[in-house]
Design an enzyme around this catalytic site. Structure first.
Site, PDB file in Angstrom:
ATOM      1  NE  ARG A  19      -2.906   1.652  -5.874  1.00 10.83           N
ATOM      2  CZ  ARG A  19      -3.473   2.624  -5.169  1.00 10.83           C
ATOM      3  NH1 ARG A  19      -3.924   3.709  -5.756  1.00 10.83           N
ATOM      4  NH2 ARG A  19      -3.607   2.516  -3.868  1.00 10.83           N
ATOM      5  CG  ASN A  37      -5.992   0.042  -6.482  1.00 11.75           C
ATOM      6  OD1 ASN A  37      -5.049  -0.606  -6.910  1.00 11.75           O
ATOM      7  ND2 ASN A  37      -6.100   0.375  -5.203  1.00 11.75           N
TER       8      ASN A  37
END
Length: 90
Positions: A19, A37
């Site tokens: 990320r 996530n």
């Protein structure tokens, strides 16, 4: 022409900086949206920019994490204009 992509990455994509790297790439390319996530182990990305820039974004993510990604699902949608930057959602 601006578009929105909605992508899901599976494999060993959590806990490897996925990320944060996506955010850095997005910032460099001026792509807006977010990543997060998911509880099932995947990473979800929603990103908006012109199509060429989004394809570059996807390519750079694939290049950076090719050894971790086992599956990718990408859906293209019309741009919404709702994002001003790229963020990580928790």
């Amino acid at each position: 022409m601006k578009k929105l992509l909605h992508a899901y990455y599976s494999g060993n994509v959590q806990g490897v900086g996925f990320r944060f790297t996506a955010q850095r790439i997005a910032d460099e390319l001026k792509v807006t949206g977010w990543s997060r996530n998911l509880g099932d182990g995947r990473v979800e990305i929603v990103a908006e920019a012109d199509e060429d820039r989004l394809r570059d974004f996807l390519s750079q993510i694939e290049s950076a994490f090719s050894r971790y990604i086992r599956g990718t699902e990408v859906n293209w949608e019309p741009a919404t204009g709702e994002f001003s930057d790229f963020r990580i959602r928790f």
